[in-house]
Design an enzyme around this catalytic site. Structure first.
Site, PDB file in Angstrom:
ATOM      1  N   HIS A 188       0.871  -1.182   0.000  1.00  0.00           N
ATOM      2  CA  HIS A 188       0.000   0.000   0.000  1.00  0.00           C
ATOM      3  C   HIS A 188       0.902   1.224   0.000  1.00  0.00           C
ATOM      4  O   HIS A 188       1.694   1.423   0.925  1.00  0.00           O
ATOM      5  CB  HIS A 188      -0.922   0.012   1.217  1.00  0.00           C
ATOM      6  CG  HIS A 188      -1.928   1.127   1.171  1.00  0.00           C
ATOM      7  ND1 HIS A 188      -3.195   0.969   0.657  1.00  0.00           N
ATOM      8  CD2 HIS A 188      -1.840   2.437   1.546  1.00  0.00           C
ATOM      9  CE1 HIS A 188      -3.851   2.118   0.728  1.00  0.00           C
ATOM     10  NE2 HIS A 188      -3.049   3.028   1.265  1.00  0.00           N
ATOM     11  N   CYS A 189       0.789   2.045  -1.037  1.00  0.00           N
ATOM     12  CA  CYS A 189       1.698   3.183  -1.206  1.00  0.00           C
ATOM     13  C   CYS A 189       1.018   4.473  -0.764  1.00  0.00           C
ATOM     14  O   CYS A 189       0.020   4.893  -1.362  1.00  0.00           O
ATOM     15  CB  CYS A 189       2.125   3.299  -2.673  1.00  0.00           C
ATOM     16  SG  CYS A 189       3.265   4.669  -2.965  1.00  0.00           S
ATOM     17  N   PRO A 190       1.524   5.139   0.275  1.00  0.00           N
ATOM     18  CA  PRO A 190       0.910   6.393   0.716  1.00  0.00           C
ATOM     19  C   PRO A 190       1.063   7.520  -0.298  1.00  0.00           C
ATOM     20  O   PRO A 190       0.248   8.449  -0.311  1.00  0.00           O
ATOM     21  CB  PRO A 190       1.663   6.711   2.021  1.00  0.00           C
ATOM     22  CG  PRO A 190       2.960   5.987   1.907  1.00  0.00           C
ATOM     23  CD  PRO A 190       2.674   4.749   1.123  1.00  0.00           C
ATOM     24  N   ASN A 240      -1.852   6.971  -2.389  1.00  0.00           N
ATOM     25  CA  ASN A 240      -3.062   6.695  -1.607  1.00  0.00           C
ATOM     26  C   ASN A 240      -3.851   5.546  -2.219  1.00  0.00           C
ATOM     27  O   ASN A 240      -5.079   5.627  -2.397  1.00  0.00           O
ATOM     28  CB  ASN A 240      -3.945   7.948  -1.502  1.00  0.00           C
ATOM     29  CG  ASN A 240      -5.082   7.770  -0.502  1.00  0.00           C
ATOM     30  OD1 ASN A 240      -4.964   7.004   0.452  1.00  0.00           O
ATOM     31  ND2 ASN A 240      -6.188   8.450  -0.733  1.00  0.00           N
ATOM     32  N   ASN A 241      -3.155   4.488  -2.546  1.00  0.00           N
ATOM     33  CA  ASN A 241      -3.800   3.349  -3.185  1.00  0.00           C
ATOM     34  C   ASN A 241      -2.952   2.106  -2.964  1.00  0.00           C
ATOM     35  O   ASN A 241      -1.743   2.199  -2.712  1.00  0.00           O
ATOM     36  CB  ASN A 241      -3.954   3.610  -4.686  1.00  0.00           C
ATOM     37  CG  ASN A 241      -4.999   2.722  -5.333  1.00  0.00           C
ATOM     38  OD1 ASN A 241      -5.667   1.934  -4.655  1.00  0.00           O
ATOM     39  ND2 ASN A 241      -5.151   2.841  -6.635  1.00  0.00           N
TER      40      ASN A 241
END
EC number: 2.3.1.225
Length: 366
Positions: free
Chosen positions: A155-157, A160-161
């Site tokens: 999950h990549c901040p 945001n996905n």
């Protein structure tokens, strides 16, 4: 309409906070456009030919960067199909019976015809209590999205996905074009950055934009090059970030290269068969995200483990167990070039030995 509770308010606040990194990147990108296109190219560059070339190349990279970033952010992660969800009757059985062999038997029956090869560390069927489904291979539950994601990488901040099967190609292109974008800015801004320190530039507002633009581009180039190089290595080995930290477990045990089919086929699995789409943020990955070709080695527990780096597929195909469940048609063609999947009695005997599992226990490895 019922009033919102404290939990609902907290969730909404978290959703807003999750967009802060995306807003930061967007603002930084907007400033870089102003600093490069206006302050550097139009205000500081005196040669018309240099202005035209730099502006054309810059806008091409800028467009590809924004396009791939947009696709990474707004492409919804794919979730397991309905066939992996337990039926109403199976859910009732799980709730009625105490945890133990009854649960295990329900999961075994439900997974009997599903194309799954991986297990938990204890040898159990991978089951998600939260989503109430049997996890497909390479699928994991994301605590931020609160759902199971097909071929989840992480999950990549910054987007945001969740990065997974549906947008992993877009994420790679985002890293590639952002790296090229930063390198291009740093390379073309370097001579003016040097002039800044030698007092070769007029004392205008452009001086500070040129200085900070070079620092930002150089700094991001270093971090992006390491991240992009790492993901290129993952693609070459057909691994996700999660699988690099914790190797997938098959019926015969842990196998860190269980999904690797060789460099060419690993690349095609992410980018597709048509090379004209490789550099475009257009979905072209092979398969449906629920089933993947495997390269299972040493299924016989009596055989020693294969040394790291040794490709047993090309040297001794008899060591491979044939898939116990059918692959999707869109994935199985990757195996037809170099491997034959016609089962023989010898291989069936080895398969039975390799599939002797310990008692399955339901485990949530989200």
């Amino acid at each position: 309409m019922a009033p919102s509770g404290p939990g609902s308010v907290r969730r909404r606040c978290r959703r807003v906070l999750y967009w802060i990194p995306v807003v930061f990147i967007s603002l930084l990108l907007g400033w870089s456009y102003y600093a490069y296109a206006i302050q550097l190219c139009i205000v500081s560059m005196e040669n018309i030919g240099e202005q035209v070339v730099c502006l054309i190349a810059y806008h091409l990279l800028f467009a590809m960067f924004v396009w791939s970033y947009w696709k990474t952010i707004f492409t919804l992660p794919m979730n397991p199909s309905k066939e992996f969800h337990l039926s109403y009757a199976e859910k009732e059985l799980l709730e009625r019976e105490p945890r133990g062999e009854a649960h295990q038997e329900v999961l075994r029956r439900a997974a009997k015809d599903l194309p799954i090869y991986t297990r938990t560390m204890s040898g159990a069927i991978r089951y998600c209590d939260r989503c109430q489904l049997i996890k497909p291979d390479r699928c994991h539950h994301c605590s931020v999205c609160d759902k199971c994601i097909l071929k989840m990488d992480h999950h990549c901040p910054w987007v945001n996905n969740c990065v997974g099967f549906s947008n992993y190609k877009f994420f790679l292109l985002f890293l590639a074009y952002s790296l090229l974008y930063c390198l291009f800015i740093a390379a073309t801004d370097l001579q003016y950055f040097i002039k800044f320190w030698t007092n070769g530039l007029p004392d205008t507002q452009a001086k500070f934009h040129i200085m900070f633009l070079f620092f930002a581009a150089a700094m991001f180039s270093v971090s992006l090059s390491s991240l992009f190089g790492y993901h290129c290595w993952l693609v070459s080995k057909n691994k996700s970030t999660l699988e690099a930290f914790r190797s997938p477990v098959f019926r015969h045990g842990t196998d860190k290269n269980g999904f690797s089919l060789g460099f060419s086929k690993n690349m095609r699995q992410v980018f597709g068969d048509e090379k004209k789409y490789w550099l475009l943020p257009i979905f072209s990955s092979l398969g449906d995200g629920c089933s993947f070709p495997t390269c299972l080695v040493n299924q016989d527990p009596e055989q020693p483990s294969t040394p790291a780096g040794l490709n047993s597929t090309s040297k001794n195909p008899e060591n491979h167990q044939f898939p116990a469940k059918p692959l999707r048609e869109s994935q199985s063609h990757l195996l037809t070039d170099s491997q034959s999947w016609t089962e023989s009695s010898t291989n069936l005997g080895k398969g039975k030995a390799g599939m002797s599992n310990p008692a399955l226990s339901m485990e949530n490895d989200a």
